[in-house]
Design a protein around this motif. Structure first.
Motif, PDB file in Angstrom:
ATOM      1  N   THR A 144       0.928  -1.173   0.024  1.00  0.00           N
ATOM      2  CA  THR A 144      -0.114   0.003  -0.187  1.00  0.00           C
ATOM      3  C   THR A 144       0.887   1.232  -0.012  1.00  0.00           C
ATOM      4  O   THR A 144       0.454   2.258  -0.601  1.00  0.00           O
ATOM      5  CB  THR A 144      -1.019   0.068   1.071  1.00  0.00           C
ATOM      6  OG1 THR A 144      -1.564  -1.158   1.279  1.00  0.00           O
ATOM      7  CG2 THR A 144      -1.987   1.262   1.130  1.00  0.00           C
ATOM      8  N   VAL A 176      -6.766   1.452   4.185  1.00  0.00           N
ATOM      9  CA  VAL A 176      -5.689   2.264   3.726  1.00  0.00           C
ATOM     10  C   VAL A 176      -5.518   3.499   4.416  1.00  0.00           C
ATOM     11  O   VAL A 176      -4.422   3.678   4.714  1.00  0.00           O
ATOM     12  CB  VAL A 176      -6.312   2.635   2.148  1.00  0.00           C
ATOM     13  CG1 VAL A 176      -5.287   3.863   1.504  1.00  0.00           C
ATOM     14  CG2 VAL A 176      -6.341   1.461   1.285  1.00  0.00           C
ATOM     15  N   ASN A 189      -3.472   2.262   7.337  1.00  0.00           N
ATOM     16  CA  ASN A 189      -1.983   1.838   6.532  1.00  0.00           C
ATOM     17  C   ASN A 189      -1.224   2.844   6.452  1.00  0.00           C
ATOM     18  O   ASN A 189       0.213   2.808   6.833  1.00  0.00           O
ATOM     19  CB  ASN A 189      -2.036   1.085   5.394  1.00  0.00           C
ATOM     20  CG  ASN A 189      -2.733  -0.355   5.319  1.00  0.00           C
ATOM     21  OD1 ASN A 189      -2.970  -1.095   4.451  1.00  0.00           O
ATOM     22  ND2 ASN A 189      -2.540  -1.015   6.569  1.00  0.00           N
ATOM     23  N   THR A 248      -5.890   3.408  -4.823  1.00  0.00           N
ATOM     24  CA  THR A 248      -5.272   3.739  -3.549  1.00  0.00           C
ATOM     25  C   THR A 248      -4.707   5.279  -3.359  1.00  0.00           C
ATOM     26  O   THR A 248      -4.984   5.835  -2.383  1.00  0.00           O
ATOM     27  CB  THR A 248      -4.015   2.934  -3.223  1.00  0.00           C
ATOM     28  OG1 THR A 248      -4.540   1.492  -3.634  1.00  0.00           O
ATOM     29  CG2 THR A 248      -3.378   2.867  -2.126  1.00  0.00           C
ATOM     30  N   GLN A 287      -7.835   7.017  -2.497  1.00  0.00           N
ATOM     31  CA  GLN A 287      -8.328   7.055  -1.028  1.00  0.00           C
ATOM     32  C   GLN A 287      -7.272   7.698  -0.280  1.00  0.00           C
ATOM     33  O   GLN A 287      -7.653   7.743   0.994  1.00  0.00           O
ATOM     34  CB  GLN A 287      -8.140   5.343  -0.698  1.00  0.00           C
ATOM     35  CG  GLN A 287      -9.231   4.517  -1.396  1.00  0.00           C
ATOM     36  CD  GLN A 287      -8.992   3.000  -1.233  1.00  0.00           C
ATOM     37  OE1 GLN A 287      -7.870   2.508  -1.215  1.00  0.00           O
ATOM     38  NE2 GLN A 287      -9.918   2.389  -1.575  1.00  0.00           N
TER      39      GLN A 287
END
Length: 448
Positions: free
Chosen positions: A200, A289, A292, A382, A385
């Motif tokens: 990620t 996400v 993370n 990603t 996000q």
């Protein structure tokens, strides 16, 4: 005794006059017996009289004669029309008596597991050969083994039965299997969480991800490597279960009286089931996400993260990056299902390909195919996000702008940031799922 000798010679692949553990395991895998190692060990411990790790003809004959005595009455009970053979209707009647619904194509597949002469009926010798290779203790256990053989895999080597009970929408129909696969999935995600975290961060920060990761490790400690794992576990298993349920329902409807689906149909069913399941659990992906990428301690748990997003942004923030995510999931799930199911259909036609290592390799090939076709969209997702708090990311309003933004900053390589980590994670993740699911199911069967 001729049919006993014929079966012995069939199993004795290298013609050395003995049936080895490996030869017995190979034949069991060919017809879908699980768990193979435990069942072979049970046979060897009971009938390998000189304990040399293989069965002579005399030792195997004793085993076969014991099975003959045990199953003769059950065979006659299954042969409802007293014609000396079991047919399609007998199998469907048996499932109905056990409270299970089975389609004709799947009943036909069960007949074909045992039918050596392609008559679409199973006589006593064929049935006896089957229960010798598939050493079930009773009818219920035999039916369970058939159901295990009628499975399909979706995603990281998770399997779901095709047959459903009369309450088709009740998830409890999968019982121990769902619980076992859920536990295995949770373990595999937890073990590989640091690699997923790295993937990620590579998608968002590129080459800076490793430096930022070490800095986070210094400030947040070893525990920071599992940031966001809890929500990943909460999301993963229910999403896979829903995808499998939708795929199974559509597959049964699409099949009708046919034996198998075309590649195009498998692709279509994979696309639809993957997209619907992904959409249903997408907010949890956003939470994962955020957890993370933010420094340790920014959010107080999953609920704290959700509360702050809702308070500081809006409800739409939970679906940030949704468009590229759905565009990513459609080819990924479709290609993976189509490739995996096509390979499995081919493998089952040739017993030589039916081994654990080769099946794992084929599953990984399907995963890699899906990843290769959709990974750039996953990177765009990603980035979108992360855009609410990551100052290094631009703020694209749609997938196309996100694509150009990544290209301007990282070039073509930017669309594949973290792909190596994704492949690296897939290997232990799939191995753990494959190994632990059967172990947990055996354990749960003994406890529940």
């Amino acid at each position: 005794m001729d049919h006993f000798r014929g079966l012995f010679d069939k199993l004795d692949k290298n013609k050395d006059g003995f049936i080895s553990t490996e030869e017995l395991q190979s034949e069991m895998r060919r017809i879908g017996v699980e768990p193979v190692c435990e069942k072979v060990q049970a046979i060897m411990s009971s009938y390998d009289q000189n304990e040399d790790g293989r069965l002579s003809y005399q030792e195997f004959l004793i085993y076969m004669m014991d099975k003959e005595k045990k199953w003769k009455i059950d065979f006659h009970a299954l042969d409802r029309n007293k014609r000396g053979s079991i047919d399609l209707e007998d199998i469907m009647s048996l499932f109905k008596e056990l409270g299970l619904v089975i389609s004709k194509p799947n009943a036909k597949r069960i007949i074909q597991m045992m039918d050596d002469d392609n008559s679409m009926t199973v006589d006593w010798e064929e049935f006896l050969q089957h229960v010798i290779i598939n050493p079930a203790e009773n009818i219920g256990e035999l039916v369970s083994s058939w159901k295990h053989n009628l499975v399909f895999d979706v995603g990281e080597s998770r399997s779901m039965p095709v047959e459903l009970t009369q309450q088709e929408t009740d998830l409890s129909i999968w019982g121990n299997f769902i619980l076992a696969s859920g536990l295995a999935d949770a373990v595999s995600r937890t073990v590989t969480a640091p690699i997923d975290l790295l993937k990620t961060r590579l998608q968002v920060f590129g080459s800076k991800a490793v430096f930022l990761g070490f800095r986070e490790l210094q400030t947040g400690g070893f525990r920071s490597l599992w940031q966001g794992n809890a929500v990943n576990v909460l999301k993963g298993t229910p999403q896979s279960t829903l995808q499998c349920f939708i795929y199974a329902q559509m597959r049964m409807y699409t099949l009708g009286e046919r034996d198998s689906l075309s590649v195009h149909q498998r692709f279509g069913l994979g696309c639809v089931s993957g997209a619907v399941a992904h959409a249903a659990f997408y907010p949890l992906e956003v939470l994962k996400v955020r957890l993370n990428l933010q420094p340790a301690g920014t959010y107080i748990g999953v609920l704290g993260c959700a509360r702050l997003i809702y308070q500081n942004e809006s409800m739409s923030a939970f679906y940030r990056g949704f468009k590229p995510s759905i565009l990513c999931m459609i080819p990924y799930a479709g290609v993976e299902c189509a490739v995996h199911q096509s390979i499995m259909s081919w493998v089952k036609q040739d017993p030589e390909h039916f081994s654990d290592s080769k099946l794992f390799l084929f599953s990984f090939a399907a995963f890699a195919s899906g990843q290769a076709t959709s990974y750039p969209l996953a990177v765009i997702r990603t980035h979108q996000q992360a855009q609410a708090f990551c100052s290094s990311s631009q703020k694209p309003t749609d997938a196309l702008q996100g694509l150009f933004g990544i290209y301007e900053k990282y070039g073509v390589r930017g669309f594949y940031n973290g792909m190596g980590a994704s492949f690296l994670r897939a290997v232990p993740c799939a191995l753990l799922n494959y190994t632990l699911t059967s172990k947990f199911e055996t354990l749960l069967s003994s406890l529940l």
